[in-house]
Design a protein around this motif. Structure first.
Motif, mmCIF file in Angstrom:
data_model
loop_
_atom_site.group_PDB
_atom_site.id
_atom_site.type_symbol
_atom_site.label_atom_id
_atom_site.label_comp_id
_atom_site.label_asym_id
_atom_site.label_seq_id
_atom_site.Cartn_x
_atom_site.Cartn_y
_atom_site.Cartn_z
ATOM 1 N N GLN A 279 0.565 -1.185 0.004
ATOM 2 C CA GLN A 279 0.060 0.059 0.053
ATOM 3 C C GLN A 279 0.833 1.038 0.355
ATOM 4 N N ASN A 280 1.709 1.331 1.038
ATOM 5 C CA ASN A 280 2.393 2.533 0.837
ATOM 6 C C ASN A 280 3.176 2.853 -0.315
ATOM 7 N N HIS B 296 1.972 6.171 -2.404
ATOM 8 C CA HIS B 296 3.021 7.150 -2.466
ATOM 9 C C HIS B 296 3.413 7.629 -4.064
ATOM 10 N N ALA C 178 -5.117 1.303 7.604
ATOM 11 C CA ALA C 178 -4.093 2.035 7.332
ATOM 12 C C ALA C 178 -4.196 2.641 5.868
ATOM 13 N N LYS D 156 -6.879 5.206 5.514
ATOM 14 C CA LYS D 156 -6.351 6.748 6.238
ATOM 15 C C LYS D 156 -5.242 7.367 5.226
ATOM 16 N N MET D 157 -4.342 6.326 4.715
ATOM 17 C CA MET D 157 -3.298 6.954 3.898
ATOM 18 C C MET D 157 -4.267 7.769 2.620
ATOM 19 N N CYS D 158 -5.175 7.119 2.055
ATOM 20 C CA CYS D 158 -5.624 7.651 1.037
ATOM 21 C C CYS D 158 -6.318 9.122 1.217
ATOM 22 N N ALA E 45 -5.406 10.978 3.830
ATOM 23 C CA ALA E 45 -4.242 11.919 4.292
ATOM 24 C C ALA E 45 -3.702 12.392 3.120
ATOM 25 N N TYR E 46 -3.578 11.900 2.053
ATOM 26 C CA TYR E 46 -3.046 12.304 0.704
ATOM 27 C C TYR E 46 -4.009 13.138 -0.086
#
Length: 311
Positions: A88-89, A93, A143, A146-148, A150-151
């Protein structure tokens, strides 16, 4: 999306990724970036960086993940959280770095608390303790959501998250030690009919209720949301109906044409009593599942009825 846009499907050989690929091809899309895990290790930051910088995809479907049943999830806890976080990371990213127009992150209904109210609404995420046996996998998927978000918040990225219910269909897993309930049941009944057995045994009492969505319906929902949805948070994808395990077994028995009896092994666990997705958000956006469970099981049966499984 335009028909000639460059589309990267991460996990295109899995059940979900292959269904998305088929759905896109059926609509005339033709410019795909496809890499097997041996060709591109998504856990490898440099490999993913090089791939995105060279290929510059326009759209990304992130369907790649390390998955497994309860035993695998509980045994390889470190592997499940590490590998899924790395996948995912790296992909999310690099989608940002390389200006991807839109990314869809696919998760799982296991993100919801173990004791959440039914049906499961999107807002129930992070409102209680997770099921301990698959907590590492669930935390990785949370995570990713939440990462999507946050971006989206920091960089304005159009990254969305969808959470499918239990899936079945082409390219499913029929290994009895690692498969989920419906493919395992199909294999058991087909094998019993072929061998002339007089009974098939299912785990537990048969009373727990589960929801099942054909993966072709999931793919259609994913394409619909890629075209029509652009918000933070997540969207449940399901059929909005559930069925008891015993009634599911009776349906499979009828479709397969098995004439023996169904036995229940009450020494085996039932698991969670009920797991049903609330799909009102998706329905209000304008999409509903089309394939009924009976129709879907019949389709799968026709596809696999002549399979010969190794012991």
């Amino acid at each position: 999306m335009n028909l000639n846009d460059k589309i990267y499907i991460a996990g295109h050989r899995g059940m979900v990724g292959s269904a998305i690929l088929r759905a896109l091809q059926a609509q005339g899309y033709n410019n795909f970036l496809l890499r097997t895990s041996s060709e591109l290790d998504l856990r490898n930051q440099k490999a993913v960086t090089d791939f995105f910088s060279q290929e510059k995809p326009d759209y990304v479907f992130l369907a790649a993940a390390k998955v497994g049943g309860i035993v695998a999830n509980n045994t390889y806890r470190a592997d499940f959280i590490y590998e899924n976080l790395m996948i995912q990371n790296n992909v999310i990213h690099q989608a940002y770095v390389n200006g991807v127009a839109k990314l869809m992150f696919l998760g799982s209904s296991c993100i919801y608390p173990k004791l959440a109210l039914q049906p499961l609404k999107e807002e129930y995420i992070l409102t209680g303790e997770l099921e301990p046996t698959n907590e590492p996998y669930a935390i990785a998927k949370i995570a990713g959501i939440k990462m999507c978000d946050a971006y989206r918040d920091q960089y304005g990225c159009d990254f969305i998250s969808v959470m499918p219910t239990n899936l079945y269909g082409p390219n499913d897993n029929y290994d009895l030690t690692t498969s989920h309930v419906l493919p395992a049941m199909l294999r058991k009944f087909i094998t019993a009919k072929r061998n002339g057995d007089t009974s098939v045994t299912i785990w537990g009492t048969g009373s727990p209720k589960r929801e099942f969505l054909h993966v072709d319906d999931l793919a259609e929902a994913c394409l619909f949301l890629m075209e029509n949805y652009n918000e933070a948070g997540l969207v449940n994808i399901g059929i909005g109906e559930d069925i008891s395990i015993l009634d599911l077994a009776l349906s499979v028995k009828k479709i397969v044409g098995f004439e023996g009896e169904i036995l229940t092994d009450t020494t085996k666990p039932d698991g969670t009593p009920r797991k049903l997705m609330d799909v009102s958000k998706l329905n209000e956006l304008g999409w509903k599942a089309k394939i009924t469970l009976e129709e879907g099981i019949q389709k799968v049966y026709e596809e696999i009825k002549d399979c010969v499984w190794s012991l």
